[in-house]
Design a protein around this motif. Structure first.
Motif, PDB file in Angstrom:
ATOM      1  N   LEU A  22      -2.505  14.444  76.336  1.00 58.23           N
ATOM      2  CA  LEU A  22      -1.706  15.658  76.526  1.00 58.23           C
ATOM      3  C   LEU A  22      -1.555  15.984  78.007  1.00 58.23           C
ATOM      4  O   LEU A  22      -0.478  16.361  78.469  1.00 58.23           O
ATOM      5  N   HIS A  23      -2.642  15.851  78.748  1.00 57.57           N
ATOM      6  CA  HIS A  23      -2.598  16.109  80.189  1.00 57.57           C
ATOM      7  C   HIS A  23      -1.660  15.131  80.880  1.00 57.57           C
ATOM      8  O   HIS A  23      -0.803  15.534  81.685  1.00 57.57           O
ATOM      9  N   ASP A  24      -1.794  13.853  80.569  1.00 61.38           N
ATOM     10  CA  ASP A  24      -0.934  12.848  81.196  1.00 61.38           C
ATOM     11  C   ASP A  24       0.532  13.101  80.871  1.00 61.38           C
ATOM     12  O   ASP A  24       1.402  12.980  81.745  1.00 61.38           O
ATOM     13  N   ARG A  45     -11.370  13.546  70.618  1.00 56.77           N
ATOM     14  CA  ARG A  45     -10.754  14.786  71.092  1.00 56.77           C
ATOM     15  C   ARG A  45     -10.473  14.716  72.585  1.00 56.77           C
ATOM     16  O   ARG A  45      -9.447  15.193  73.062  1.00 56.77           O
ATOM     17  N   LEU A  46     -11.408  14.129  73.319  1.00 59.06           N
ATOM     18  CA  LEU A  46     -11.198  13.964  74.759  1.00 59.06           C
ATOM     19  C   LEU A  46     -10.003  13.054  75.027  1.00 59.06           C
ATOM     20  O   LEU A  46      -9.192  13.325  75.924  1.00 59.06           O
ATOM     21  N   MET A  88      -7.127  18.325  61.330  1.00 57.06           N
ATOM     22  CA  MET A  88      -7.138  16.952  61.833  1.00 57.06           C
ATOM     23  C   MET A  88      -8.005  16.843  63.088  1.00 57.06           C
ATOM     24  O   MET A  88      -8.794  15.904  63.223  1.00 57.06           O
ATOM     25  N   LEU A  89      -7.861  17.791  63.991  1.00 59.23           N
ATOM     26  CA  LEU A  89      -8.663  17.771  65.216  1.00 59.23           C
ATOM     27  C   LEU A  89     -10.144  17.960  64.925  1.00 59.23           C
ATOM     28  O   LEU A  89     -10.995  17.359  65.585  1.00 59.23           O
TER      29      LEU A  89
END
Length: 70
Positions: free
Chosen positions: A30-32, A23-24, A14-15
């Motif tokens: 994910l970071h947030d 992707r970014l 999927m990615l």
């Protein structure tokens, strides 16, 4: 490598289909999410800290990998 440490093949496919911009965006989300979880954990571990102290601990974690201030 342990089975739990290996990326899921379905997720990897999927990615791989995503554009670099997509992707970014996933990485930013994910970071947030990680930052929000860390803030919640810090508030739980340090209930007497005000918001400024929590933010200071959060910055220490982001820069040094540790939320310890001593």
């Amino acid at each position: 490598m342990a089975a739990l440490d290996r990326p899921d093949p379905t997720q990897m496919r999927m990615l791989a289909r995503l554009s670099p911009e997509q992707r970014l965006a996933v990485a930013r989300r994910l970071h947030d999410d990680a930052v929000q979880l860390k803030q919640a954990w810090l508030r739980m571990r340090h209930p007497d800290d005000d918001e400024a102290a929590i933010q200071k601990r959060l910055r220490a974690w982001q820069i040094h990998g540790s939320a310890r201030l001593d």
